[in-house]
Design an enzyme around this catalytic site. Structure first.
Site, PDB file in Angstrom:
ATOM      1  N   ARG A 143       0.820  -1.218   0.000  1.00 55.41           N
ATOM      2  CA  ARG A 143       0.000   0.000   0.000  1.00 55.41           C
ATOM      3  C   ARG A 143       0.853   1.267   0.000  1.00 55.41           C
ATOM      4  NH1 ARG A 143      -4.040  -1.209   4.792  1.00 55.41           N
ATOM      5  NH2 ARG A 143      -2.106  -2.152   5.574  1.00 55.41           N
TER       6      ARG A 143
ATOM      7  N   ASN B 109      -6.435  -2.866   1.590  1.00 58.09           N
ATOM      8  CA  ASN B 109      -6.425  -4.322   1.674  1.00 58.09           C
ATOM      9  C   ASN B 109      -7.845  -4.840   1.813  1.00 58.09           C
ATOM     10  OD1 ASN B 109      -3.653  -4.592   1.636  1.00 58.09           O
ATOM     11  ND2 ASN B 109      -3.438  -4.866   3.839  1.00 58.09           N
TER      12      ASN B 109
END
EC number: 6.2.-.-
Length: 758
Positions: free
Chosen positions: A22, A40
């Site tokens: 990320r 996620n």
């Protein structure tokens, strides 16, 4: 004129959680001027990004071609969605609403950045035993669920301090969303305990190092379980560890402080150096250097030594303090699974270790160290476990329904196949006791839960007495609707080799191992098959001989010498092996001519045992394959030589010709190394000739090699060279072991192909 904005929803699959994905996306978006978010979820990473089409294309290319170091991207799929007019790019909270398909990263060795901080007196994590970041540290062994967030790990009980929380929430920090992040103020605590569990005063690392330097035995809690440690150059300490562990001869692995120290122990080429220093940090088998500073009891009678480098902060701190190489072997008694729970470790290892260097971060899943060799510049796995599990292998067949491969009895692994992705488990061990069986069933349940997979098919070995087979039969009886697919042992070996090479067959396969249950009731082990993922046909095999005493013959190779002499009509008079084992020899001879039913085998492994006993190398073994290992080492004193000739009777490989020739050379006083070398050459010539004949008869030009006997590199190289010279393409293992640790992969590949054809 500015390019109009477009927006895409991007699904990234693979190992993309817990590896800095990320923040990597966040940084890319900033560079490319994209707005949107990354998050996620139960299936991996989801991105919505908007900006110019050119910037979106650049983002997709980067996701595929240059993800973070620990990521394994298996798929990037993008679909257009309406533009929302976002002005910034954010990291959104995780979500989990559907079936879980995300992958968990394997445990990873401490990275260079964390090591620098660990040794920096001015860093706040100086000498912190649990230093970690997004690029390293525990993963699979601490995960309790998905999505991979701190609450779903064994770090859930350690709330972050303000400083760690600041790093954790900063997208520009190396520890952004690193779930195990902690520091001395908020992390687990290292402590040194006596064998009775009481705390020992003083600095745990310094005191533990002094104990080792003084010749003590120490239990050390690692990533996937406890190890037992002793100073590798201390004769008495290593001998004492061996005696307490009830491990007579099987080699110990050693932990060297660094690459230079490893090179004083064994021959380290570029391939070995790359593996030793890799993020997986496996044990690498090195050819032992003459005069290596190791106690004789580290690897008695073995010309190789298993070496690894420190892969946790505790290892680094301990070896920094000690400045010496130590034995680091699994924390168990022989034949037991590695201890990973603290109370269990104290109970089971208290009689072996004088102290325990431990901590209060729980280990969820035990995982032994991985072991490999480097062969012709490629990895050749012996045991695939920590550092690899649960990384998937993509194979050349897709399962219409989830499959569980239950594995074999020895060196057990299990494997879950979801679609085209196979997830081999960590090394479970030999399924020969209740404790290992519990570890096996727990591992199946846990990995299935992480992958959100309930198998519809159970693939199992044909041997009715394997505990893995009984597990499959019992589970199918308890869960109506579960389908069973029995897979012959050597078919599974060769299917694993095909699958990991992306092949489906048909091919010629040579499968050589200790024993595997054949459909004719004979214990196979020296086979030439025409094989595909959907079936096999036996084309040739070693001639069958009795296995006098069953399992006892495996532990006592002299019995196989007696069996081969009996089968070939060779008089044992004057042979030292018969004299050494009288009067039991006479009893075994009588057994083979009596009315008592004796198992029969075509095993190449048992043939090695027989020759090892005949030339006086070993009459009894203390671990599986010991006689064969020592016979290979005996042959290494001799270079290339002509082999004993072997004849054929149709599909029967007359291996008895080898035994007759061995005996003839023994009677003329030929040295054991030359006999061993001639035997190896004769066997690899015969196997290769059988495969060449099979290829010519079927029109196939691919040969797969599998089975534990092919851990013998002299045999592997000899067969491979002759097949290649004959114009055949040779497949060998490089991602899964050729031994029974690879059986479960072959089982799921066969089951998937069989189900897809049905």
């Amino acid at each position: 004129m500015s390019e109009p904005s477009v927006r895409a929803r991007i699904r990234v699959s693979g190992i993309v959680q817990g590896v800095g994905f990320r923040p990597f996306v966040h940084g890319l978006a900033g560079e490319l001027g994209l707005a949107g978010f990354v998050s996620n979820d139960e299936s991996g990473v989801i991105i919505e990004a908007e900006g110019s089409a050119h910037a979106l294309d650049a983002l997709l290319t980067a996701l595929r071609d240059r993800p973070p170091a620990l990521a394994l991207v298996t798929d990037v799929a993008a679909t257009g969605v309406p533009v929302r007019g976002d002005t910034a790019f954010a990291i959104a909270p995780s979500s989990a609403h559907g079936p879980r398909a995300t992958l968990i990263s394997p445990d990873t060795a401490t990275c260079a950045d964390c090591l620098a901080e660990l040794r920096d007196p001015f860093d706040r994590r100086y000498r912190h035993p649990f230093i970690t970041c997004t690029n390293c540290g525990p993963r699979f062994t601490i995960v309790t669920g998905v999505p991979y967030d701190r609450v779903a790990t064994t770090m859930a009980g350690f709330p972050m301090c303000t400083a760690c929380a600041t790093e954790y929430h900063d997208p520009g920090d190396r520890r952004f969303h690193a779930q195990p992040v902690c520091c001395p103020d908020c992390g687990p605590t290292l402590r040194l305990l006596g064998a009775d569990g009481h705390h020992l005063s003083g600095d745990p690392i310094a005191t533990a190092a002094r104990m080792l330097a003084d010749g003590g035995v120490l239990a050390v809690k690692g990533l996937g379980g406890y190890h037992l440690a002793a100073l590798a150059g201390h004769e008495q300490a290593v001998a004492e560890l061996r005696a307490r562990k009830h491990r007579e001869d099987k080699p110990f692995a050693v932990l060297a402080p660094g690459l230079d120290a490893a090179a004083t122990l064994g021959q380290v080429g570029p391939g070995e150096a790359a593996e030793l220093t890799s993020r997986r940090a496996p044990i690498v088998l090195l050819r032992r250097r003459l005069g290596a500073p190791l106690a004789a009891a580290v690897a008695p009678g073995n010309d190789h030594v298993g070496v690894m480098l420190p892969y946790t902060p505790v290892h680094h701190l301990l070896l920094d303090e000690l400045a010496a190489t130590i034995v680091l072997t699994s924390g168990n008694l022989s034949d037991e699974p590695i201890a990973h729970l603290d109370d269990d470790a104290l109970a089971r290892l208290g009689g072996i270790a004088g102290a325990f260097l431990t901590h209060d971060r729980p280990i969820r899943t035990r995982a032994d160290d991985s072991v490999l060799r480097v062969v012709a510049g490629r990895t050749y796995p012996i045991r695939r476990s920590r550092g690899y599990t649960p990384e998937p292998l993509r194979i050349g067949v897709t399962a219409p329904e989830p499959v569980l491969g239950c594995g074999a009895e020895l060196k057990n692994t299990f494997c879950i196949l979801r679609g085209a992705e196979a997830f081999p488990s960590h090394h479970v061990g030999d399924l020969e006791n209740a404790e290992t069986l519990r570890a096996y069933t727990d591992g199946i349940e846990h990995l299935g839960r992480l992958l959100d997979v309930t198998p519809a098919v159970l693939a199992h070995d044909l041997h009715p007495e394997y505990l893995s087979t009984k597990y499959a039969l019992d589970r199918a009886a308890a869960e109506p609707g579960l389908r069973l697919i029995g897979v012959q042992h050597h078919h599974a070996h060769l299917a694993a080799c095909l699958a990991e090479n992306g092949e489906t067959g048909p091919a010629i396969g040579i499968a050589c191992d200790g024993l595997g249950y054949g459909p004719d009731g004979v214990l196979w082990g020296g086979e030439v098959l025409q094989v595909s993922l959907t079936g096999f046909r036996r084309l040739a095999h070693l001639e069958p001989v009795p296995l006098p005493g069953g399992v006892t013959a495996i532990r006592q190779p002299w019995r196989m010498a007696a069996a081969w002499l009996h089968a070939t009509g060779t008089d044992p008079a004057g042979l030292a092996v018969a004299a050494r084992n009288a009067p039991l020899w006479t009893q075994v001879e009588k057994l083979m001519v009596s009315d008592v039913e004796v198992p029969v085998t075509t095993s190449a492994g048992r043939l090695f045992d027989a020759v090892a006993a005949l030339v006086g190398i070993r009459d009894r073994v203390n671990y599986e394959g010991q006689a064969a290992v020592e016979l290979e080492q005996c042959a290494s004193a001799v270079g290339e030589c002509d082999g004993y000739p072997v004849g054929f009777d149709g599909g029967l490989i007359r291996a008895g010709d080898l035994v007759r020739a061995v005996v003839a050379d023994l009677r003329t006083g030929t040295a054991a190394p030359l006999i061993a070398a001639r035997f190896h050459a004769g066997l690899h010539d015969a196997l290769a000739a059988a495969a060449v004949r099979a290829a010519a008869g079927t029109g196939l030009d691919v040969v797969a090699l599998s089975g534990g006997v092919f851990q013998n590199l002299r045999l592997l190289h000899g067969v491979s060279r002759r097949l290649t010279a004959a114009g055949l393409r040779v497949l060998v293992h490089s991602r899964m072991p050729c031994n029974d640790g690879g059986i479960s992969l072959g089982q799921v590949a066969v089951a998937a192909a069989t189900s897809a054809r049905a």
